[in-house]
Design an enzyme around this catalytic site. Structure first.
Site, PDB file in Angstrom:
ATOM      1  N   GLY A  22     -29.672  55.826 -10.007  1.00  0.00           N
ATOM      2  CA  GLY A  22     -28.679  55.722  -8.938  1.00  0.00           C
ATOM      3  C   GLY A  22     -28.780  54.381  -8.239  1.00  0.00           C
ATOM      4  N   GLY A  38     -37.448  47.307  -9.703  1.00  0.00           N
ATOM      5  CA  GLY A  38     -36.588  47.316 -10.891  1.00  0.00           C
ATOM      6  C   GLY A  38     -35.754  46.064 -11.056  1.00  0.00           C
ATOM      7  N   ARG A  70     -32.131  37.141  -2.943  1.00  0.00           N
ATOM      8  CA  ARG A  70     -30.744  37.119  -3.425  1.00  0.00           C
ATOM      9  C   ARG A  70     -30.265  38.550  -3.641  1.00  0.00           C
ATOM     10  NH1 ARG A  70     -28.128  32.888  -6.015  1.00  0.00           N
ATOM     11  NH2 ARG A  70     -30.068  31.816  -6.484  1.00  0.00           N
ATOM     12  N   PRO A 123     -23.802  43.221  -3.770  1.00  0.00           N
ATOM     13  CA  PRO A 123     -23.832  43.706  -2.380  1.00  0.00           C
ATOM     14  C   PRO A 123     -23.391  45.156  -2.226  1.00  0.00           C
ATOM     15  CG  PRO A 123     -22.293  41.854  -2.635  1.00  0.00           C
ATOM     16  CD  PRO A 123     -22.978  42.030  -3.950  1.00  0.00           C
ATOM     17  N   GLU A 138     -36.093  50.386  -1.026  1.00  0.00           N
ATOM     18  CA  GLU A 138     -36.940  51.126  -0.094  1.00  0.00           C
ATOM     19  C   GLU A 138     -36.950  50.543   1.313  1.00  0.00           C
ATOM     20  OE1 GLU A 138     -40.392  52.759  -3.016  1.00  0.00           O
ATOM     21  OE2 GLU A 138     -40.345  50.625  -2.674  1.00  0.00           O
TER      22      GLU A 138
END
Lengths: 174, 729
Positions: free
Chosen positions: B468, B510, B614, B618, B691
């Protein structure tokens, strides 16, 4: 037990163990795995489908109770998976993991109709409609569909935009 | 060939800014979104087979020695094919990156809820019925289940002692000395843990709901006793993880064992109530926080000591103090961890292990200091930003907390706030605002990816998962940017151990880990194209399927033969981690209304301002922040897994008893990204964002509750009873 119903416009007649829920009948017996099993308890809303146009938790209902019913799952919301509502969900990122998404879409489709038919909700100020699909009404009416990724901002934006841009959508959902 | 990169040095060249396609950093649809809205993305339990068998896990109702006296009767029930009581079944899900089997066995239950049998039948209904008929007898053992009931372990490598905190406290102008508690919490991903296992006599193929496939394959192989080369794991779509699917889970191992025994495909889906106990929870914490400050609120001393728990044989302990090591300057520091070995269900990683609860409690303490010292909470944070890592003395790779605080405060309208509590009232509702800083360590772990470029487009391959998080979206963007192709010419194929091993999804690593591997693979392809054009890679422009160098121009179709060009990227963490302190920073702002009558808290709006290098996409990054902020609402107000004080069992182990924020609980959320390129984060200068949004989010709400009504709640969640009890009389 032999049960006949229509799913997404196609008639099905199947012989089912009476313990099979509508959700498991769809997923395991008709291979319509779009409807999701998040809790099997009626607590998360991922299994929401439309039965004769109204939303229910398919996990809380036995398949054999639906003889003669017309059932719509996420696979039946549009021919190409790109209805205005589905497209708006993608555009507004109304999903992340995607597991609650089919339930959100079916629920939202029913909300359009509930608003059009003047059904009150917990936050409606009166019991007599008509009601506008405000953000508050929408948030209340969609609170039976949990999204742990917490895409509520995108989900709400997608539903409100669809309601606004496609005034005929509520009628089309009927 | 492979492009290898060990991140030893900064990458100041910012190549991404000079590439021509212009899709990186763009606000793009997630390509998997179309499958998800159509209901055609297939999750772990959605593979069909005519001879599929169904397994149902049976749990231990008590702690102790387990036997199943009527197992023969159950085996004879209609449709039942096996009642598996295999010593290779696992006690609980493996910890993230374990890479080996977790504790195994079914004869002794270490916690209430441990799976002790798998009933396999021809239909799901038969399996469930037979599982309910199986009698589980437990010869009860008296085990400690309360963190206070045992002398805790004190791991020395998890403590820091600098200067003299006691003295700093006694000499300080202002102090805070308080204990904060957070309860056990769970990931509660929407897709229950599920597995479908196939065994062909040689190879085990398992479709699972898992986050880190290269580790999961080894964990599964080790659990069932196979060579990993005979195990394939697939997880192309995962219905949320949040840490609970980092390690191999009980359903996977049981399904595999059953498939191997019965030589038929077996599906095992954990019942939602099992999900709450079989997979790892976030440990409850008790945090003793001490702050010593001078007259202007500058910290002279800082203490953060935490007690957490876990089962015996589990190496993980919630790293509560992780953020406190680097968040604020203070020369006198006492940080330490204690771990109670008790017999609640296993504790493990849940979204932002450590900072999620540690920063949250610490930021409430900072609010208490701001109040005591009469310093604006934003200014208090600004005054205590360290110039370098306060413990190691290493420089920060990049530090944008100040910008996050200032930009967030401006956008929120912080300057209009009443500094004192109980200043604004609307009927029964007290209105107030609060803020907190956000901190999260940033990591890169080893990852590989491959890109294959043909005349038709490019395919990105890695065993990386998309839970997700947006992996499909950003890998497509990275590949499209490097190869100069429109996004619709890129196909990302993920979640299959036949592909190169990615990082897996966890720890916000990731994008910067597997994403960098994709970048390197793209660079290797650029190099090969440049060779064909007779220029260097840096001189090459690739855009819209055309390659340009000086006055030479060719379409990629013409440059390619029938053979695809492949690139293989491989990234590893290097000396950067030793040379600099790297983290992500942010600021949370919240406005709440608190009922003076019932103690109910309604969050009216939240704003987060985040710096994570970076931002590759978005839109998907914003969604991740929405998720973290909403988890902050849950942590602050509703989420609590309650353990029975007698046997430790999880009392409210379903979604009716464990209250996740629902749509009506979540107000409009505003997310801002602070401009940042962190050169130490690799060639894309991108860090993790998944997170950061949860770290400290709950504190902004609790601090707003205090500002609204004067109730300082130190025991989370701030349920109405706790708010009422804390209201000034």
């Amino acid at each position: 037990m032999k049960t006949s119903f229509t799913v997404n416009g196609s008639p099905f007649s199947i012989d089912l163990d009476p313990r099979v829920t509508l959700l498991d009948a769809l997923r395991d017996h008709l291979n319509l795995t779009g409807s999701k099993k998040g809790c099997d308890h009626g607590q998360c809303g991922a299994c929401t489908v439309l039965v004769d146009g109204r939303r229910i938790n398919a996990c809380l209902s036995l398949a054999v109770m639906h003889d003669g019913d017309e059932i719509t799952t996420v696979e039946g919301l549009s021919e190409d998976g790109r209805s205005p509502l589905q497209s708006a969900f993608v555009r507004h990122d109304g999903m992340q993991c995607g597991y609650c998404t089919p339930g959100q879409l079916c629920s939202a489709t029913a909300v359009f109709r509930e608003i059009a038919e003047g059904w009150p909700s917990h936050v409606s100020e009166t019991l007599d409609g008509p009601y506008a699909l405000t953000r508050e009404e929408l948030a209340e009416r969609m609170s039976g569909n949990i999204c742990r990724c917490s895409c509520y901002p995108g989900i709400n934006a997608a539903i409100l935009e669809t309601a606004e841009e496609d005034a005929g959508y509520a009628e089309a959902a009927e | 060939m492979t492009f290898d990169l060990k991140i030893d040095e900064p990458h100041p060249e910012h190549r991404a800014d000079g590439l021509a396609q212009g899709v990186l950093e763009q606000d793009n649809d997630r390509p998997d979104g179309w499958l998800k809205v159509a209901g055609t993305a297939t999750y772990a339990a959605e593979e069909q087979a005519d001879d599929m068998l169904h397994g149902f896990l049976v749990r231990a109702p008590k702690i102790g020695a387990v036997s199943c006296p009527n197992v023969d009767d159950v085996r004879a029930m209609e449709g039942v094919r096996s009642v598996l009581r295999d010593p290779r079944m696992i006690r609980n899900a493996a910890q993230g990156t374990a890479n080996e089997a977790p504790a195994q066995g079914v004869d002794r239950a270490a916690y209430v809820g441990q799976p002790v049998a798998l009933v396999v039948a021809e239909s799901f209904e038969q399996a469930r019925h037979a599982a309910q008929a199986l009698v589980v007898s437990v010869e009860e053992e008296d085990k400690p289940v309360q963190p206070d009931a045992v002398e805790p372990e004190k791991p020395e490598d998890k403590s820091t002692e600098l200067g003299d905190l006691d003295r700093a406290m006694s000499e300080a102008a202002f102090t805070v000395d308080a204990v904060y508690t957070t309860p056990s919490m769970v990931s509660a991903a929407m897709e229950p843990h599920a597995a479908t296992a196939h065994w062909d006599g040689e190879t085990l193929t398992l479709r699972g709901s898992l986050q880190m496939l290269k580790f999961n394959r080894n964990e599964l192989a080790d659990s069932v006793g196979l060579d990993p080369k005979h195990v394939r794991v697939l997880a192309p779509y995962v219905g949320g993880g949040f840490g609970s699917k980092l390690g191999i889970s009980a359903d996977c191992v049981a399904a595999a064992l059953a498939a191997m025994e019965l030589k038929q495909p077996v599906r095992v889906v954990q019942h939602r109530r099992n999900v709450f106990e079989v997979n790892t929870r976030r440990s409850e914490t008790r945090q003793h926080i001490r702050l010593a400050a001078d007259t202007e609120g500058r910290l002279t001393g800082l203490g953060h000591e935490a007690l957490v728990s876990n089962l015996p044989e589990e190496e993980f302990s919630e790293p509560v103090i992780q953020g406190s090591h680097f968040a604020y300057a203070a020369s006198n520091r006492t940080l330490g961890m204690k771990v109670a070995r008790i017999h609640r269900s296993a504790a493990g990683s849940v979204r932002a292990p450590g900072e999620s609860v540690g920063v949250t409690a610490f930021e409430v303490a900072m609010d208490e200091l701001a109040q005591a010292a009469g310093v604006d909470p934003v200014n208090l944070r600004l005054r205590n930003i360290p110039e370098k890592d306060p413990e190691s003395g290493k420089p920060f790779s990049s530090h944008r907390l100040e910008a996050a605080l200032r930009q967030g405060a401006d956008a929120f309208g912080w300057s209009h706030r009443h500094a004192a509590p109980r200043q604004q009232r609307e009927g029964e509702w007290w209105i107030g605002t609060g803020m907190a800083a956000a901190f999260r360590v940033n990591m890169v772990i080893e990852a590989e990816a491959r890109i294959s470029l043909t005349r038709d487009g490019a395919t990105v391959m890695s065993d990386m998962t998309d839970i997700g998080t947006g992996s499909y979206a950003i890998f497509g963007q990275i590949a499209a940017e490097l190869l100069g192709l429109p996004l619709d010419r890129i196909d990302a194929q993920l979640g299959d151990t036949r592909f190169p091993p990615g990082s897996g999804s966890g720890g916000s690593f990731g994008a910067a880990s597997t994403g960098t591997a994709v970048w390197l693979a793209g660079m290797e392809i650029r190099k090969q194209i440049a060779d064909r054009l007779g220029c260097s890679e840096a001189e090459l422009t690739l855009k819209d399927g055309k390659a340009t160098y000086a006055n030479k121009r060719a379409s990629l179709r013409d440059l390619l033969s029938d053979e695809p060009i492949t690139g293989h990227g491989h990234v590893e963490p290097g000396e950067a981690a030793e040379k600099v302190r790297q983290a992500t920073f942010g600021a949370h702002f919240a406005e709440v209304a608190v009922s003076d009558v019932t103690g109910e808290v309604c969050v009216r709006r939240m704003l987060g301002s985040f710096a994570a290098g970076r931002i590759l996409n978005p839109r998907t990054a914003t969604s991740q922040c929405h998720g973290g902020m909403t988890w902050g609402i849950g942590m602050a107000l509703t989420e609590e897994l309650t353990h029975d004080r007698r046997d430790g069992h999880a009392v409210n182990r379903d979604l009716a008893g464990y209250h996740l924020p629902v749509n009506a609980d979540v107000p409009p959320l505003e997310v801002h990204f602070v401009e940042e390129l962190d050169d130490w984060a690799g060639p894309m200068q991108a860090k993790g964002i998944g997170e950061l949004g949860i770290c400290g989010a709950g504190a902004s709400i609790l601090n707003a509750v205090y500002n609204a009504c004067g109730a300082r709640v130190r025991d989370m969640p701030a349920t109405p009873d706790r708010v009422l009890a804390a209201l000034p009389s």
